[in-house]
Design an enzyme around this catalytic site. Structure first.
Site, short mmCIF file in Angstrom:
data_model
loop_
_atom_site.label_atom_id
_atom_site.label_comp_id
_atom_site.label_asym_id
_atom_site.label_seq_id
_atom_site.Cartn_x
_atom_site.Cartn_y
_atom_site.Cartn_z
N GLU A 1 52.09 45.52 34.11
CA GLU A 1 51.92 44.05 33.68
C GLU A 1 51.31 43.85 32.20
O GLU A 1 51.86 42.84 31.46
CB GLU A 1 51.07 43.35 34.70
CG GLU A 1 51.76 43.10 36.11
CD GLU A 1 51.53 44.06 36.92
OE1 GLU A 1 50.76 45.38 36.86
OE2 GLU A 1 51.40 44.00 38.28
N HIS B 1 45.77 38.57 47.87
CA HIS B 1 47.18 38.13 47.64
C HIS B 1 47.39 36.67 47.98
O HIS B 1 48.60 36.23 48.66
CB HIS B 1 48.13 38.88 48.61
CG HIS B 1 48.50 40.38 48.27
ND1 HIS B 1 47.32 41.24 48.31
CD2 HIS B 1 49.39 40.80 47.77
CE1 HIS B 1 48.12 42.48 47.65
NE2 HIS B 1 48.96 42.25 47.23
#
Lengths: 335, 78, 328
Positions: A61, A130
């Site tokens: 990322e 998450h």
């Protein structure tokens, strides 16, 4: 007009239309070529536009979001799928110090037109790493536009707007609102009739989903739909709730918020993000700074408390800002 | 003349699996064109598209969240 | 330690136990979620990443470790946890979100913590790299024995954290073994589509670490390579990148149809292969092998029973444990 779309399909239509016409748009992200991004926003784009414009990346990322910023500075408009907002931790410097600040630090000489698509939120028992919303964490950074559609019409219109903006735009979608099968059947209030032709929805305007006279309930993403459920319940009790979707955090429609609260005099702020230092405080400050005299009662916040999101179903259900908690808060304000 | 909208036998692989329509993308009574995606069908965690086999007015016969098998009639296009 | 028959029977037992655990969890996972898929429904909500196919990695590496050594695992932690000896009853209860779970329902399947056996896991890719290196640094500063092992996937080797940490492990000769579990796929992205080198073990030379590669997904080979890496770490010779070719038979997560995997890349189940090998080598008879497998299933059935019979946490418990030093 009778065609109904999910948010996921509406967003895909906007991106597809722009990509067909603008070669500077490229898609990046993990698994985007084969799987089309977390909500399928790029579904089928691999076959249609090829691997040069739909680039599946390694799990890097920091690298690929930084590269998107660089490509934007060099004349492209990258659209990056970052799946879950929890993962911004990995690449936060790009957001915090690069893509957001370059235009300012260059005195306006360098533009960074890029769109970051991110899924937020919990409610499906995926635990503390998450399930976060974290929209305040990105909205706090000067130089980033942050938008958060909650229905299919806005999903399409706001993505067109983002793709035509010359700035770094973070486009958030709560996983539970997207209308993707793996999150279960779509929430009816997320579905909307969506024109086939392109259109834009401007940033920085609240959307009043439902007009009311007793209490203003503001929400964003999923909490809009919980507020709507609560409002329908409360209507049976004779309480008239105005449900206001903020839908754009940066810029924020402060006048729109004020207008509603000035009318009702009572405010419940719902937010699935953490309670402290976030959007809920910002909404209340917005009203208090303009005229605290409009409050008939002190405002109430219904949010995720300041805890990591627990895995276990009864624990998570107890802390989410669901319709029951919102309705209780409204009743307290009316008593 | 009406055309039946049935769950195609090749929509998913295993014959014994069932699915369900999660959302109709047109309201009952809407006009649809042949080839339009008219519904999403969920099989386990995978979303599949149901395509209009003809043009005409959609008459929905099976609501979302009802279990469907391959070959089931879910709508009619008039 | 030589590769004794007893050790190899132990590998088989561990692999069977791990497989039985995952198979039981897969069955629980689908309970109540169909016909219309709902993440939150059924006894085991949320996402579930199972280890089917990776059992030899857990069995082989953990057998080379001592109780003082420390482990970090990732979002697919079960095979390592089982091999490490994490409490099976409490792990099953954690997956079901019960109060008797390792984390009292706070963590779930990606976040398994059992300090009694120095085990921790995280759902964020490559997060465990730095944590493992920090654990190893702590033991050095404390002058206590113990090395650290970071279990990651081949996809995680493209994270910045991997490269930053490998450099420091090499620079400071930290006692760290990085176990790169190459199951070929990062969700749908194949290793060749994501990684500039064929083997991550080749990257070791850039960081003054040792690099080893095992391509068999066989616990015997994995154990021997792990033992060499552990010996180097204990001797103060520094870290190793140990890449192990393994398998991901149950997809990235439950419900992954894996349509992106071409037929010629279909992966092989290591359990029947190892069973055959042990029988061929005279380590076990077929009956003994099957008895061990049956025993493993029965043990996991007891863990599931324990979990199912356990109480749910009270909603108010959600507020506890944010900070240490406050009443729970």
């Amino acid at each position: 007009m009778s065609r109904i779309l999910t948010m996921a399909r509406a967003g895909r239509e906007a991106l597809d239309w722009e990509m067909e016409r603008r070669p500077e748009i490229v898609c990046l992200g993990e698994d985007v070529f084969k799987m089309g991004g977390i909500f399928g926003t790029m579904d089928g784009f691999g076959a249609k536009y090829g691997p040069e414009r739909v680039i599946s990346t390694p799990i890097s990322e920091t690298g690929f979001i930084g590269m998107a910023a660089g490509a934007a500075m060099a004349g492209m408009h990258p659209v990056v799928d970052l799946a879950y907002i929890d993962f911004i931790g990995v690449c936060y410097n790009v957001l915090l110090n690069c893509a957001s600040k370059t235009h300012y630090m260059s005195g306006g000489a360098v533009k960074v037109p890029m769109t970051l698509l991110i899924g937020t939120g919990g409610g499906y028992n995926n635990a503390a790493q998450h399930s976060q919303c974290l929209h305040a964490t990105v909205a706090h950074i000067p130089g980033v536009k942050v938008v958060y559609p909650s229905n299919a019409y806005d999903a399409k219109g706001m993505l067109h707007t983002a793709l035509r903006d010359d700035n770094f735009v973070i486009y958030l979608t709560h996983k539970g609102t997207a209308g993707v099968g793996w999150m279960g059947p779509p929430i009816p209030t997320t579905l909307a009739e969506v024109p086939e032709e392109p259109y834009t929805v401007p940033f920085g305007r609240v959307k009043v989903y439902r007009e009311g006279t007793d209490v203003t309930v503001t929400g964003l993403g999923m909490s809009v739909h919980e507020a709507l459920k609560a409002a329908a319940e409360l209507e049976k009790e004779g309480i008239s709730v105005e449900v206001v979707d903020l839908r754009s955090l940066v810029p924020l429609d402060r006048e729109g918020i004020m207008e509603s609260v000035a009318k009702t005099g009572r405010l419940v702020v719902t937010d699935e993000d953490y309670l402290s230092y976030g959007v809920s405080g910002e909404v209340i400050a917005t009203v208090a700074e303009r005229d605290p005299g409009v409050f008939k009662k002190p405002p109430v916040r219904v949010t995720m408390p300041d805890i990591p999101i627990p895995f276990s179903r009864p624990l998570e259900q107890a802390v989410l800002p669901l319709a029951g908690r919102i309705a209780d808060a409204v009743r307290r304000l009316m008593s | 003349m009406a055309t039946d909208v049935i769950i195609p036998h090749d929509l998913w692989e295993e014959d014994d699996k069932t699915g369900s329509i999660v959302v109709w993308l047109y309201r009952d009574g809407s006009t649809v064109r042949q080839g339009d995606v008219i519904a999403e069908v969920l099989v386990e965690k995978v979303t599949l598209e149901l395509v209009a086999p003809a043009s005409g007015v959609l008459r929905i016969r099976v609501e979302p969240e009802v279990v469907v098998s391959k070959g089931d009639l879910v709508a009619v296009i008039e | 330690m030589p590769l004794t028959p007893e050790l190899r029977r132990g590998f088989w037992r561990t692999m069977c136990l791990s497989r039985a655990f995952d198979d039981a969890m897969i069955a629980l996972y689908w309970e109540g979620k169909l016909p219309i898929f709902q993440f939150g429904a059924g006894p085991l909500p949320g996402e579930l990443h199972c280890s089917n196919g990776a059992e030899p990695v857990g069995a082989g590496v953990c057998a080379a470790l001592g109780p003082e050594d420390m482990i970090t695992a990732d979002h697919r932690p079960h095979h390592v946890a089982v091999a490490r000896g994490v409490d099976l009853d409490r792990m099953a209860a954690e997956l079901l979100g019960r109060r008797t779970g390792l984390s009292q329902g706070k963590g779930g399947h990606m976040h398994i913590y059992d300090p009694a056996v120095n085990f921790a896991s995280s759902g964020i890719i490559a997060e465990g790299m730095a944590v493992a290196a920090g654990m190893a640094l702590a033991r050095r500063l404390q002058k206590r024995p113990g090395i650290a092992v970071a279990f990651i996937g081949e996809g995680a080797a493209n994270q910045g954290a991997f490269h930053e940490v490998c450099n420091m492990v090499g620079l400071w000769k930290l006692p760290v073994v990085v176990v790169v579990q190459d199951n070929e796929w990062a969700v749908s992205t194949g290793k060749r589509e994501s990684t500039a080198v064929e083997r991550n073990s080749d990257r070791a030379s850039a960081y003054a670490m040792a690099g080893e590669w095992v391509g068999t997904n066989d616990p015997d080979d994995i154990f021997l390579a792990a033992e060499r890496a552990v010996a180097r770490a204990r001797a103060g010779e520094g870290g190793t990148i140990l890449e192990l070719r393994t398998a991901r038979l149950a997809g990235h997560f439950m419900g992954d149809q894996q349509a992106y995997i071409p037929a010629q890349m279909k992966q092989v189940d290591p359990l029947p292969l190892y069973r055959e090998k042990l029988i061929r080598d005279g380590v076990l008879s077929a009956e003994e092998a099957d008895a061990i497998a049956a025993e493993a299933k029965a043990r996991i059935a007891r863990a599931v029973e324990f979990a199912k019979a356990s109480p749910w946490p009270e909603p108010a418990e959600a507020m506890a444990h944010v900070f240490a030093g406050e009443p729970a």
